[in-house]
Design a protein around this motif. Structure first.
Motif, PDB file in Angstrom:
ATOM      1  N   LEU A 289       0.834  -1.196   0.000  1.00 47.75           N
ATOM      2  CA  LEU A 289       0.000   0.000   0.000  1.00 47.75           C
ATOM      3  C   LEU A 289       0.874   1.252   0.000  1.00 47.75           C
ATOM      4  CD1 LEU A 289      -2.827  -1.085   2.456  1.00 47.75           C
ATOM      5  CD2 LEU A 289      -3.040  -0.642   0.016  1.00 47.75           C
ATOM      6  N   ALA A 290       1.992   1.188   0.742  1.00 50.19           N
ATOM      7  CA  ALA A 290       2.913   2.325   0.756  1.00 50.19           C
ATOM      8  C   ALA A 290       3.494   2.535  -0.639  1.00 50.19           C
ATOM      9  CB  ALA A 290       4.029   2.095   1.774  1.00 50.19           C
ATOM     10  N   ALA A 291       3.847   1.416  -1.304  1.00 49.13           N
ATOM     11  CA  ALA A 291       4.398   1.524  -2.656  1.00 49.13           C
ATOM     12  C   ALA A 291       3.363   2.112  -3.614  1.00 49.13           C
ATOM     13  CB  ALA A 291       4.860   0.161  -3.149  1.00 49.13           C
ATOM     14  N   LEU A 292       2.095   1.741  -3.411  1.00 48.18           N
ATOM     15  CA  LEU A 292       1.033   2.231  -4.296  1.00 48.18           C
ATOM     16  C   LEU A 292       0.864   3.738  -4.190  1.00 48.18           C
ATOM     17  CD1 LEU A 292      -1.668  -0.544  -3.868  1.00 48.18           C
ATOM     18  CD2 LEU A 292      -0.482   0.091  -5.967  1.00 48.18           C
ATOM     19  N   THR A 293       0.967   4.266  -2.951  1.00 49.90           N
ATOM     20  CA  THR A 293       0.812   5.711  -2.804  1.00 49.90           C
ATOM     21  C   THR A 293       1.998   6.451  -3.422  1.00 49.90           C
ATOM     22  OG1 THR A 293       1.844   5.644  -0.634  1.00 49.90           O
ATOM     23  CG2 THR A 293      -0.554   5.552  -0.685  1.00 49.90           C
ATOM     24  N   GLY A 294       3.094   5.702  -3.635  1.00 51.10           N
ATOM     25  CA  GLY A 294       4.282   6.347  -4.195  1.00 51.10           C
ATOM     26  C   GLY A 294       4.245   6.469  -5.716  1.00 51.10           C
ATOM     27  N   ILE A 295       3.222   5.879  -6.347  1.00 44.67           N
ATOM     28  CA  ILE A 295       3.152   5.947  -7.813  1.00 44.67           C
ATOM     29  C   ILE A 295       2.636   7.319  -8.240  1.00 44.67           C
ATOM     30  CG2 ILE A 295       2.046   4.981  -9.871  1.00 44.67           C
ATOM     31  CD1 ILE A 295       1.977   2.294  -8.418  1.00 44.67           C
ATOM     32  N   ASN A 296       3.342   7.910  -9.160  1.00 48.67           N
ATOM     33  CA  ASN A 296       3.023   9.259  -9.618  1.00 48.67           C
ATOM     34  C   ASN A 296       1.612   9.340 -10.228  1.00 48.67           C
ATOM     35  OD1 ASN A 296       2.954  11.764 -10.774  1.00 48.67           O
ATOM     36  ND2 ASN A 296       5.035  11.641 -11.630  1.00 48.67           N
ATOM     37  N   PRO A 297       0.721  10.192  -9.637  1.00 50.15           N
ATOM     38  CA  PRO A 297      -0.668  10.272 -10.129  1.00 50.15           C
ATOM     39  C   PRO A 297      -0.763  10.709 -11.593  1.00 50.15           C
ATOM     40  CG  PRO A 297      -0.387  11.482  -8.071  1.00 50.15           C
ATOM     41  CD  PRO A 297       0.975  11.093  -8.517  1.00 50.15           C
ATOM     42  N   SER A 298       0.237  11.449 -12.063  1.00 47.17           N
ATOM     43  CA  SER A 298       0.144  11.930 -13.446  1.00 47.17           C
ATOM     44  C   SER A 298       0.192  10.772 -14.440  1.00 47.17           C
ATOM     45  CB  SER A 298       1.256  12.938 -13.732  1.00 47.17           C
ATOM     46  OG  SER A 298       2.504  12.302 -13.610  1.00 47.17           O
ATOM     47  N   LEU A 299       0.792   9.642 -14.007  1.00 45.19           N
ATOM     48  CA  LEU A 299       0.807   8.467 -14.883  1.00 45.19           C
ATOM     49  C   LEU A 299      -0.616   7.974 -15.137  1.00 45.19           C
ATOM     50  CD1 LEU A 299       3.812   6.430 -13.422  1.00 45.19           C
ATOM     51  CD2 LEU A 299       3.736   7.673 -15.580  1.00 45.19           C
ATOM     52  N   TYR A 300      -1.434   8.012 -14.058  1.00 46.67           N
ATOM     53  CA  TYR A 300      -2.829   7.577 -14.218  1.00 46.67           C
ATOM     54  C   TYR A 300      -3.587   8.547 -15.107  1.00 46.67           C
ATOM     55  CZ  TYR A 300      -2.101   4.228 -10.479  1.00 46.67           C
ATOM     56  OH  TYR A 300      -1.640   3.189  -9.725  1.00 46.67           O
ATOM     57  N   GLU A 301      -3.352   9.847 -14.894  1.00 49.72           N
ATOM     58  CA  GLU A 301      -4.036  10.853 -15.712  1.00 49.72           C
ATOM     59  C   GLU A 301      -3.696  10.666 -17.180  1.00 49.72           C
ATOM     60  OE1 GLU A 301      -2.857  14.554 -13.898  1.00 49.72           O
ATOM     61  OE2 GLU A 301      -3.696  13.861 -11.992  1.00 49.72           O
ATOM     62  N   ALA A 302      -2.414  10.465 -17.459  1.00 50.25           N
ATOM     63  CA  ALA A 302      -1.980  10.269 -18.844  1.00 50.25           C
ATOM     64  C   ALA A 302      -2.643   9.036 -19.439  1.00 50.25           C
ATOM     65  CB  ALA A 302      -0.462  10.124 -18.901  1.00 50.25           C
ATOM     66  N   ALA A 303      -2.676   7.945 -18.646  1.00 51.96           N
ATOM     67  CA  ALA A 303      -3.283   6.705 -19.131  1.00 51.96           C
ATOM     68  C   ALA A 303      -4.755   6.910 -19.423  1.00 51.96           C
ATOM     69  CB  ALA A 303      -3.090   5.598 -18.100  1.00 51.96           C
ATOM     70  N   GLU A 304      -5.400   7.713 -18.568  1.00 49.99           N
ATOM     71  CA  GLU A 304      -6.827   7.936 -18.751  1.00 49.99           C
ATOM     72  C   GLU A 304      -7.103   8.739 -20.024  1.00 49.99           C
ATOM     73  OE1 GLU A 304      -8.389   8.758 -14.818  1.00 49.99           O
ATOM     74  OE2 GLU A 304     -10.219   9.475 -15.796  1.00 49.99           O
ATOM     75  N   ILE A 305      -6.253   9.743 -20.261  1.00 57.07           N
ATOM     76  CA  ILE A 305      -6.406  10.540 -21.481  1.00 57.07           C
ATOM     77  C   ILE A 305      -6.227   9.651 -22.717  1.00 57.07           C
ATOM     78  CG2 ILE A 305      -5.347  12.396 -22.840  1.00 57.07           C
ATOM     79  CD1 ILE A 305      -4.736  13.731 -20.082  1.00 57.07           C
ATOM     80  N   ASP A 306      -5.310   8.682 -22.577  1.00 59.99           N
ATOM     81  CA  ASP A 306      -5.098   7.750 -23.688  1.00 59.99           C
ATOM     82  C   ASP A 306      -6.223   6.726 -23.806  1.00 59.99           C
ATOM     83  OD1 ASP A 306      -2.811   9.011 -24.317  1.00 59.99           O
ATOM     84  OD2 ASP A 306      -1.458   7.578 -23.368  1.00 59.99           O
ATOM     85  N   GLY A 307      -7.213   6.819 -22.913  1.00 56.81           N
ATOM     86  CA  GLY A 307      -8.374   5.947 -23.020  1.00 56.81           C
ATOM     87  C   GLY A 307      -8.246   4.625 -22.297  1.00 56.81           C
TER      88      GLY A 307
END
Lengths: 299, 294
Positions: A180-198
């Motif tokens: 869970l600690a590792a998960l919070t360390g993942i950069n949120p912008s990666l998710y945003e970028a992935a979402e924009i890519d659909g």
């Protein structure tokens, strides 16, 4: 200047002194005591005057048919625990991470961390009750579903899996903390970028979350390698009985029975020495790999 | 991240909540069951009819357990070892972590000492030689056998050492210029600044001491010196009947082996449950503590 430096460092040496004495006696002392692995040790004669017999204790251990069984059990049980103990918390951590309602997340965590803090005496006592073949909760459930009752703690076909299952049950919750600690360390912008890519949620998990967890997964897998000969003495000792020696006897329990119950000190120490040396190699290797591949340092 | 919930997302969330609820219950039910058994009548427990709610509610098993001298004595021994053991552990943890947190330029033998301690994490003499050592040093049958051999918790020391290294170096430098010696600096600057870390390690140590049972079992010859977990090992796990007095045998009609075991298990779990809120808070902290790296 030199004198002043000496004066300062003198305090530091002094602080370490009590701990050094204790460690010398109770950690390094037993290492010296390992010489009785090469002796026909008789307590009355002591370590120095007991007869030196070279490798006879080791030869005796190798000649025992049980030895291979025990070695196999140890590695088999600890390897299964290692794999299951690695996978289960990752899955649970990923699922917990999808829970947005903090109240529920906290509640789940509160429940699944609990078994970690209790000893195998407590958990063993509870398991003896629940897994009892006649009136235990588990077998009542099986019977109500139309199955035959199973003697989980007395059947060699089941015992190793009971060990692995209950070990995972005790530790999976607590092990999620690291992930869970590792998960919070993942950069949120990666998710945003992935979402924009659909990318949908599953694709995000597959391509962002999991790769983000790989380093910690590798690190923990590497470090657990050092525990290959630790199949869990506390657990096995409190759950096993003579009926399941065949599938559940491990190095540590064998050492206990040989040494402290049958008073074959030399033989038991020989087995213990074998374990210490092999463990030393594995632990050292695991630290070296962890340092190389994950830049992990313990100090 | 605001997005409309698709149908598949709703399905996933429902399944996810269900799954997590089930595994949470799996962690909880064994304890509820044991508690229910401990509060049921002997007959109901032996018949196996107790599930998650007491049947023929009675507190007889607790009255029995709490009136057993051996149980209370071992509870006392456990309390004593937790207090004594934790105090010694913490004192030595601070005393070792502070010097080892210095740079080699400030403490030339640092690396040697670090390896001296870390080597004990990599290699050990094993059970039999440790047993001999405790015997030779005359600790058998004394509370110190449960405290001294485990007095230097190297893993905790490494955690604290890393924490100390994360503190600003200027604090120490200015204190040195003001003429404070290392003892004063450690006690007046490092310890107050590390209270959360020390609280975490104190809890680590307390739980470790409360849960330890094997040392009590092998280092104590007389059962009245057993800490609680060792006592329970013999009574609940090995079903040792030596501890039963004639009155107990009479009582067994009222309090079965099973309800009595359940009550003892529950009483031994209570202290952990009492500190559980702190444990949850600080243990998570402790995991992060280990990751303080430069």
């Amino acid at each position: 200047m030199i004198l002043k430096r000496w004066a300062r460092e003198w305090y530091l040496h002094l602080m370490l002194l009590p701990a050094i004495i204790i460690v010398l006696i109770y950690s390094y002392g037993p290492m010296v005591g390992l010489v009785i692995a090469f002796e026909k040790y008789v307590p009355a004669k002591g370590m120095i005057h007991s007869k030196w017999i070279g490798l006879d204790n080791f030869k005796y251990v190798i000649s025992l048919p049980d030895t291979y069984r025990v070695l196999y059990n140890t590695v088999y049980i600890s390897f299964m625990k290692m794999v299951a103990g690695l996978i289960a918390p990752i899955i649970v951590a990923l699922l917990l991470n999808e829970i947005r309602a903090m109240v529920f997340k906290r509640l789940y965590q509160t429940f699944i961390y609990l078994p970690h803090f209790l000893s195998w005496i407590i958990l063993g006592g509870i398991m003896l009750d629940i897994l009892s073949p006649s009136s235990g909760l588990a077998n009542q459930l099986l019977q109500s579903l139309g199955f035959e009752p199973i003697f989980f703690l007395g059947d060699n076909r089941w015992f190793p899996y009971v060990l692995v299952g209950s070990d995972v049950w005790k530790e999976f919750g607590f092990s999620t903390i690291v992930y869970l600690a590792a998960l919070t360390g993942i950069n949120p912008s990666l998710y945003e970028a992935a979402e924009i890519d659909g990318a949908n949620r599953w694709q995000q998990t597959r391509h962002v979350t999991l790769p983000g967890m790989v380093p910690i997964m590798i690190l923990l897998a590497t470090l657990s390698l050092g525990q290959i000969l630790n199949a869990g003495f506390d657990q096995v000792f409190n759950l096993y009985n003579a009926q399941v020696y065949e599938s559940g006897d491990i190095i540590d329990t064998l050492v206990y029975r040989l040494g402290l119950q049958q008073a074959q000190y030399g033989v038991a120490t020989a087995v213990g020495l074998f374990k210490s040396v092999v463990s030393f190699v594995f632990i050292s290797l695991s630290y070296i790999f962890a340092y190389r591949f994950a830049n992990y340092r313990i100090f | 991240m605001d997005y409309r919930m698709s149908w598949s997302r709703k399905c996933f969330l429902a399944a996810n909540y269900t799954f997590l609820t089930v595994i949470s219950l799996l962690c909880l039910i064994p304890f509820i069951h044991i508690f229910a058994v401990s509060l049921s009548s002997a007959a109901a427990a032996s018949a196996g009819s107790v599930k998650l709610w007491p049947i023929d509610f009675t507190i007889a098993s607790y009255e029995n357990v709490l009136s057993k001298r051996e149980f209370l004595t071992s509870f006392g021994v456990s309390l004593k070892r937790v207090l004594l053991g934790t105090a010694v552990n913490m004192l030595l943890t601070v005393l070792v972590a502070y010097p080892l947190s210095k740079e080699v330029s400030h403490f030339r033998l640092r690396t040697v000492y670090v390896w001296f301690f870390v080597l004990t994490m990599l290699f050990s003499g094993g059970l039999i030689p440790l047993y001999m050592t405790v015997k030779m040093t005359g600790l058998m049958d004394s509370i110190w056998a449960l405290v001294i051999p485990a007095a230097v918790p190297v893993y905790n020391i490494v955690l604290l050492l890393n924490f100390f290294r994360g503190l600003p170096k200027e604090l120490e430098e200015s204190a040195t210029i003001d003429g404070a010696n290392p003892f004063i600096i450690m006690w007046k600057i490092f310890v107050p600044l590390s209270v959360p870390a020390l609280a975490t390690l104190t809890l680590f140590s307390m739980v470790m001491h409360w849960n330890s049972w094997f040392d009590g079992l092998i280092f104590m010859n007389q059962p009245e010196h057993y800490p609680l977990q060792s006592f329970l090992q013999t009574v609940v796990i090995q079903r040792d009947m030596r501890f039963l007095t004639p009155e107990d045998v009479e009582l067994l009609k009222l309090v079965s082996d099973r309800t009595s075991s359940a009550a003892q298990i529950f009483v031994a779990t209570m202290p952990i449950l009492l500190v559980y809120p702190f444990l949850q808070k600080y243990f998570v902290h402790g995991i992060v503590l280990g990751s303080v790296k430069e």
